[in-house]
Design an enzyme around this catalytic site. Structure first.
Site, PDB file in Angstrom:
ATOM      1  NE  ARG A   1      -4.096  -1.847   1.872  1.00 21.65           N
ATOM      2  CZ  ARG A   1      -5.010  -2.201   2.757  1.00 21.65           C
ATOM      3  NH1 ARG A   1      -4.962  -1.724   3.989  1.00 21.65           N
ATOM      4  NH2 ARG A   1      -5.962  -3.035   2.420  1.00 21.65           N
TER       5      ARG A   1
ATOM      6  NE  ARG B   1      -3.729  -2.896   8.347  1.00 21.81           N
ATOM      7  CZ  ARG B   1      -4.603  -3.035   7.353  1.00 21.81           C
ATOM      8  NH1 ARG B   1      -4.676  -4.155   6.667  1.00 21.81           N
ATOM      9  NH2 ARG B   1      -5.398  -2.036   7.026  1.00 21.81           N
TER      10      ARG B   1
END
Lengths: 260, 683
Positions: free
Chosen positions: B315, B453
């Site tokens: 991400r 994450r």
């Protein structure tokens, strides 16, 4: 749907109540029109400058909200007479083009008001306890996968499991009132959801016993308002009909076997 | 005197509910506190799915170890390895458990669990329920919690706000002080263990994808009471969200996992290089295929089985790709937007994404089935949070700054087997903060996700944390209740904290009638969000973070003159928000201090003025400690042990490398030497 003649500002009428069991009253606020404005933004604008149209500074309006993307169910209110989530209610949608339009915001009427637009929907969660709304697993230990399920079965269960306990169906229901014990579409559909799961079905009899009792499925007047206002298009009337049939079968079985 | 053990759980999202269920199952009573009915917790917003190496994924060549490895790789190796190892190896069992609980996971034609692609992996290992997976998993755990509630093993305290942990003079946590958000009553509650499962702190950035309750206030209060923070500077900015006036609404990675593509209007010159298109105002459906710049596919063309897999890089990498392209002028209409396009996907795939497509349509009025969605990156997840320790048999043993772990911790129970690579099951110490008896689980725990994450690891880490650590927490509470019960602690310890909090409320209420103008809390919050978004999100610099620190410190001074608009003694939301704002300011200060001290680029902490990742100096946790007497923060650095997987260069197959890595000297000769290390070419 976007209004062509956007106003520079507009009036919002809010039904207020200082605490539970207090009288309610209306106040009006003038709010600037902004692009892509939703009702949450309107309430935030009121909170930032809580001055009524009469120029009186008042306490900020209390309201319930959470995710602001129509998935937590918290911010349900009655807006221009229709029950819905205030986060996904766009101001543009409410303007039809007529002059001097106002927006009215009220708390849901079928639940006790906590303050202003904030209501107490504990009854819905209590009803989930009554129908034993869970799958009775042995424990959290590693005991292998759950039962297999067809795509159709999953599709049907998922449709019901999107219920966010918002209360729209109960607000719109003529049978569900503040002081009766009708459980309403929400929990009847949830009972079906658990009855349709192979392990959940172990408690099917108990659930149906509850729903055949006072305030149960037979109190439904079939007005079909619930399904019209459900923001997640849950097939509520279909669920009520199915639970009704399950209940009938359950009674017949009990009659012939003598067993619960 | 021995008493019945009790555990307090603060927060009713996935981590809090999983912990409640596990602790209750172990026979210990639970008091569950939440600001909202637990079924409305922020976990409902998670959309995409949950990662696990279940059997069919294993047969495609994936393993739990691969999941472990890609989680570390995604986190740029700042994650603690034994907890991640344990989590990834429990993942398939957690899927089975959720399946048994009746979570309506999407199915294959044969009735098995379906899977989709997700970010940071080239394997299809993400299990899902339409595009509302978080909601469905939360409901599954909510149902089990309700079951224990009817049995009297869990007592819910909904619409109660956690105000402060009660820590006795020996430094042991003995309970909490909380406030009924309706009656405004402030009260203390005793417990033999306290679990913080209070989620993220996105509201510090003003608008984020988080719910309005995700202020980080609870974590900050523990921090001010003596608990430490780990890596608070690590904040994830999700690549695709719908910018809005009141919040940024997430458009899940599942859209890209199912084949969605990110593109910008552009034009190719004779060298094949992309330039912003001169005609900025066209409708997306009128833009021909050869004038669509698929930015992530171009930049990360070799990642994954197909070129389109470039849309699924980690991400932070995807966010920078979109962010820089927009900075170069590629944004839609020259503004800060890009297209997320799923219009080309088959109808049944769109059906799987219905939950998010409906959200987009309701909030924008456009039907994303026919018109590409307009998105931009938005603050989404806190990797950092409360600092916590754990017990492992692995060498090297983590050397925690706290000495809570006994000397003989982590000894092998069964010498006939090799040392267990994960955490010791049932240990009292798993995810205990530096304050004895105070635990941190879920998003508020810093341990699992390092510097970024991976998508679909959040739901997993929250549920795993609650279920796995719940047993150790029950064991600890039971042990304490036998010998050193919270029930026996002097009432004065609790009364002092109740007084502290009551006085604080009274001071706020008194500002309503104050004559001077004062500072508006909502206005101050807006300004805090702006400066934090500007200087501590996608691109960071020393200069910018220091500027933000000065400004935030100014806001902390302004906060002393805050003025409330509501003196109501009933459901005073103004008070609750204003109090949380003070805590957000202190948390923001810690984030900036840690960010300024971490002089490297790692994961989401991308600093344009630093020379890449520096393992030699910063393969460490930033540990923030707060001194309430002086209001000063200290940032200490604690080694992240490397028991299992050596850090390596993070490379999602891009054309241009953005990451330079300085490795520890002893590692430099160990593997892969040569000119490729610091400036590798694409494979």
């Amino acid at each position: 749907m976007i209004a062509s003649n956007k106003p520079e500002k507009f009036t919002v009428r809010i039904k207020r109540q200082d605490g539970k069991d207090q009288p309610s009253y209306w106040q009006s606020f003038e709010v600037p029109y902004t692009a892509n404005q939703n009702i949450i933004t309107v309430l935030q604008q009121v909170a930032a400058n809580p001055v009524t149209t009469d120029g009186k500074r008042v306490t900020p309006v209390a309201w319930d909200c959470g995710c602001l993307e129509e998935v937590c169910g918290a911010c349900t209110m009655v807006i221009n007479g229709k029950v819905r989530q205030s986060c996904s209610c766009l101001v543009d949608e409410l303007f039809t083009g007529a002059t001097n339009q106002t927006i009215s915001i009220e708390p849901m009427s079928k639940f006790p008001v906590v303050r202003d637009l904030f209501v107490d929907r504990q009854r819905m969660f209590d009803n989930l306890k009554k129908i034993q709304g869970w799958v009775p697993i042995d424990s959290t230990a590693d005991l292998g996968p759950g039962p297999r399920e067809t795509q159709d079965e999953q599709h049907d269960r998922y449709a019901i499991s999107r219920c966010m306990t918002c209360g729209c169906c109960l607000e719109a229901c003529p049978q569900f009132t503040k002081d009766n014990d009708f459980v309403g579409a929400q929990v009847i559909a949830q009972a079906l959801y658990f009855n349709e799961h192979p392990t959940g079905a172990q408690l099917k009899g108990e659930r149906l016993d509850v729903l055949m009792g006072p305030g149960g499925v037979t109190d439904c007047g079939n007005a079909q308002n619930c399904v019209k206002v459900c923001p997640k298009d849950i097939p509520l009337t279909e669920a009520i009909a199915k639970v009704g049939r399950q209940a009938t079968v359950h009674v017949v079985k009990q009659f012939f076997t003598g067993k619960k | 005197m021995a008493s019945e053990p009790r555990v307090i759980v603060v927060g009713g999202g996935l981590a809090g509910l999983a912990a409640s269920v596990r602790v209750a199952e172990a026979g210990v009573a639970v008091d569950l506190f939440s600001m909202v009915p637990v079924k409305r917790s922020h976990s409902v917003c998670a959309q995409g799915g949950i990662n696990a190496c279940t059997e069919p994924v294993r047969q495609e060549g994936f393993s739990e170890y691969d999941h472990f490895d890609e989680t570390l790789y995604g986190g740029d190796f700042l994650n603690h390895q034994p907890p991640v190892y344990e989590m990834t190896h429990w993942a398939p069992r957690i899927i089975d458990l959720l399946d048994r609980m009746g979570v309506p996971f999407d199915r294959t034609s044969e009735g098995f669990l379906d899977r989709r692609y997700f970010g940071g992996s080239v394997f299809r290992r993400t299990h899902f329920t339409g595009a509302s997976t978080g909601q469905q998993l939360l409901y599954g755990l909510d149902e089990q919690t309700r079951r224990y509630e009817t049995q009297g093993k869990v007592t819910k305290h909904e619409f109660w706000e956690f105000l402060w942990p009660v820590v006795d003079p020996d430094g042991v946590c003995r309970g909490i002080v909380a406030q009924d958000m309706r009656t405004m009553e402030v009260k203390s509650f005793r417990a033999d263990a306290v679990v913080m499962a209070t989620g993220g702190c996105g509201l510090i950035f003003g608008k984020s994808t988080m719910s309005v309750i995700c202020t980080g206030g609870a974590a900050s209060r523990c921090y001010q009471a003596g608990a430490w923070l780990g890596n608070p500077e690590m904040i994830q900015v999700h690549p695709t969200a719908i910018p809005g006036e009141d919040k940024c609404r997430l458009m899940s990675e599942s859209a890209r996992g199912e084949g969605g593509r990110v593109w910008l209007p552009g034009i190719q010159d004779e060298n094949g290089d992309w330039k912003p298109h001169p005609d900025a105002g066209r409708h997306p459906n009128e833009i021909p295929e050869d004038e669509r710049y698929y930015v992530l596919e171009e930049m990360y063309s070799t990642y994954g089985p197909t070129k389109r897999h470039g849309n699924l890089v980690s991400r932070d990498v995807a966010t920078r790709g979109i962010f820089f392209a927009v900075q170069q002028g590629f944004g839609i209409g020259g503004g800060k937007m890009a297209y997320l396009d799923i219009t080309h996907l088959p109808a049944d795939t769109k059906e799987k994404l219905a939950a998010i497509l409906e959200i987009y349509e309701k909030f924008t009025g456009d039907d994303p089935r026919h018109v590409p969605m307009k998105i931009f990156p938005a603050v989404h997840y806190s990797m950092g949070g409360l600092y916590a320790i754990y017990e492992t048999e692995q060498e090297p043993k983590p050397k925690f700054l706290t000495d809570l772990l006994p000397d003989d911790a982590g000894q092998q129970k069964d010498p006939s087997k090799p040392a267990h690579p994960g955490m010791v099951q049932g240990s009292h110490y798993n995810m205990m903060t530096n304050v004895k008896g105070l635990y941190a689980l879920g998003e508020v725990n810093f341990s699992y996700h390092g510097a970024t994450r991976l998508g679909a690891n959040a739901l997993l880490s929250c549920i795993f944390d609650g279920l796995f650590c719940g047993l150790g927490i029950a064991n600890y509470a039971r042990e304490m209740a036998k010998h050193d019960a919270a029930a026996d602690v002097d009432a004065a310890v609790f009364d002092a904290v109740v007084k502290q909090e009551t006085d604080k409320s009274d001071r706020f209420i008194a500002t309503v009638d104050a004559a001077d103008e004062g500072v508006n809390p909502y206005e101050l919050h807006r300004k805090l969000g702006e400066i934090m978004t500007e200087e501590l999100t996608v691109v960071r610099t020393q200069e910018g973070m220091k500027r933000a620190l000065d400004i935030v410190r100014g806001y902390i001074a302004d906060y002393q003159n805050i003025k409330l608009g509501d003196q109501g003694h009933w459901t005073n939301q103004n008070l609750s928000f204003t109090r949380a704002l003070g805590d957000m300011l202190i948390y923001a200060e810690a984030m900036l201090l840690a960010g300024i001290d971490r002089k490297e680029s790692r994961g989401c902490h991308y600093c344009s003025d630093q020379d890449g990742r520096n393992d030699e100096k910063y393969m460490k946790t930033a540990v923030c400690q707060y001194d309430p007497a002086t209001g000063q923060h200290a940032v200490k650095w604690e080694d992240v042990p490397i028991p299992l997987i050596e850090p390596r260069i993070r490379d999602y197959g891009g054309k241009k490398k953005e990451t330079k890595v300085t490795v520890k000297p002893e590692l430099a000769t160990a593997a892969d030497p040569g000119e490729d290390r610091n400036n590798p070419d694409p494979v």
